[in-house]
Design an enzyme around this catalytic site. Sequence first.
Site, short mmCIF file in Angstrom:
data_model
loop_
_atom_site.label_atom_id
_atom_site.label_comp_id
_atom_site.label_asym_id
_atom_site.label_seq_id
_atom_site.Cartn_x
_atom_site.Cartn_y
_atom_site.Cartn_z
N SER A 16 -26.62 -8.15 -21.67
CA SER A 16 -27.85 -8.04 -22.43
C SER A 16 -28.57 -6.76 -22.03
CB SER A 16 -28.65 -9.15 -21.70
OG SER A 16 -29.93 -9.32 -22.14
N ASN A 17 -30.05 -6.33 -21.98
CA ASN A 17 -30.63 -5.27 -21.96
C ASN A 17 -31.87 -5.61 -21.24
OD1 ASN A 17 -32.59 -5.25 -23.90
ND2 ASN A 17 -30.73 -5.58 -25.18
N ARG A 18 -32.64 -4.39 -20.80
CA ARG A 18 -34.06 -4.62 -19.95
C ARG A 18 -35.33 -4.77 -21.02
NH1 ARG A 18 -33.56 0.98 -17.33
NH2 ARG A 18 -35.97 0.43 -16.96
N ALA A 47 -34.65 -5.72 -29.06
CA ALA A 47 -33.45 -4.89 -28.69
C ALA A 47 -32.32 -5.74 -28.73
CB ALA A 47 -33.83 -4.52 -27.16
#
Length: 222
Positions: free
Chosen positions: A21-23, A88
């Site tokens: 995943s991402n922030r 995102a």
Amino acid sequence: MTFLITAGPTREAIDPVRYISNRSSGKMGYAIAKAALDAGHKVTLISGPVNLAPPRNTKFISVLTSDEMFDAVHRHADTSDICVLCAAVADYKPAQVSPVKIKKCADGISLELIPTRDILQSLGERGDRKFLLVGFAAETDHLEANATEKLRRKNCDIIVANDVRVGMETDQNELVILFRDGEMKRISRAPKQFLACELVKIFLKFATKRFDKKDVMITERT
Ligand code: C5P
């Protein structure tokens, strides 16, 4: 008008307990949803996993993976006037999802990653679309050049670009807004809720729609 907004990250499973995943916090997308609702518009918010409550009166669709987001966006795009793809979305996902937890071992392991489907581009490629298409570009370098290239490649009407070092996981952002005709606007550093209100005004102005008797839409600026 009806807005479709995507927000937050996606999760791409590796095995039953691990994911990529991402922030992304989802704050910008949720702020745009709230601004559009406050201005009297309808909002469908398609969100990856975030720690935010959806604004009241939103049609809220919760998703986890890029594939779920892809399907949800395509189900709702044609009943929307303005699609704002702020999420995102992970660019890669594991080629295979292990059905059991991958065991730790002394050696390293390799994961084969394959590209996810680009949701924004898939809408941009649709010659028959009647909605305004807005993409986001979070960049660490060459902000304007990268965002301009993205605008052309993904065939959007507007790209909203920001430097991830300013906007990621924070309550503030500063934006460069690029339009299909080459026009550019800048909004200097401000709280995301303020930026969201400005963006909604810009999207609405750009998307002033005129339907002729054949129901053909002309998108133009007023
Ligand atoms: O190519 P990049 O990920 O930088 O593009 C960002 C824009 O494309 C954002 O609007 C994002 O929501 C959208 N995107 C998408 N599907 C993907 C990757 C990005 O809709 N798989």
